[in-house]
Design a protein around this motif. Structure first.
Motif, short mmCIF file in Angstrom:
data_model
loop_
_atom_site.label_atom_id
_atom_site.label_comp_id
_atom_site.label_asym_id
_atom_site.label_seq_id
_atom_site.Cartn_x
_atom_site.Cartn_y
_atom_site.Cartn_z
N ARG A 132 0.77 -1.21 0.00
CA ARG A 132 0.04 -0.03 0.04
C ARG A 132 0.99 1.36 0.04
N PRO A 133 1.81 1.37 -1.23
CA PRO A 133 2.94 2.56 -1.06
C PRO A 133 2.05 3.88 -1.19
N ASP A 134 0.64 3.84 -1.59
CA ASP A 134 -0.21 5.28 -2.05
C ASP A 134 -0.70 5.54 -0.60
N ARG A 135 -0.58 5.02 0.54
CA ARG A 135 -1.21 5.48 1.71
C ARG A 135 0.06 6.27 2.57
N PRO A 136 -0.18 7.42 2.76
CA PRO A 136 0.63 8.15 3.68
C PRO A 136 0.92 7.68 5.01
#
Length: 174
Positions: A8-12
């Motif tokens: 989930r690299p799109d989640r900060p």
């Protein structure tokens, strides 16, 4: 400390510079609401874990988890520990304009404890004002301190952090 999930690299991740931070609980509440990881960073003399609920996951579960990052008591230790762990798109809660400038340079977002979202357009001026005020204080002068922190400041912070998070999370298409 738990690491960013790779699926989930799109989640900060929300980082909280917890040294004298009055909105740590609000920042964690926003992370909980949006199922984002949160890291509370501060010097090792603080009880950082007091902000964590017993039921909060402490390891990466692919969604919300919260952990602490205890650093030494040296000046700016927490700032540098946060910066070295940042990824583009992460969000940092801080009262420190210098840290905010480093965060923006790493293509992450920074928000002050009163809800001010720092921007590249104004950070140089913020740094210059900080520098000038520091010069005045070194020469024995006085500068105006911040106003007392209010419940309105707390609400403004929570609303702006929530908006910042919503903007940082990509919209899913059906």
């Amino acid at each position: 400390m738990a690491q960013r999930t790779t699926d989930r690299p799109d989640r900060p991740t929300i980082f909280v510079d917890a040294d004298a931070c009055p909105v740590t609980a609000e920042a964690i509440a926003v992370a909980r609401k949006h199922a984002l990881p949160a890291v509370i960073a501060g010097n090792s003399t603080q009880n950082l874990a007091r902000h964590i609920r017993r039921s909060d996951p402490r390891e990466d579960s692919g969604g919300f988890w919260v952990d602490t990052l205890a650093v030494g008591v040296g000046a700016d230790s927490a700032d540098f520990a946060i910066v070295e762990r940042l990824s583009p798109g992460d969000i940092v809660v801080t009262q420190d304009i210098g840290l905010a400038a480093m965060v923006l340079g790493r293509k992450a977002s920074a928000i002050g404890v009163r809800g001010r979202v720092y921007s590249l357009a104004t950070i140089d001026m913020d740094m210059e004002i900080r520098h000038q005020e520091k010069k005045i204080r070194r020469q024995g002068g006085r500068t105006r301190g911040p106003a007392a922190f209010t419940d309105e400041d707390r609400e403004h912070f929570a609303a702006n952090l929530d908006r910042l998070v919503r903007e940082a999370i990509p919209r899913r298409t059906p």
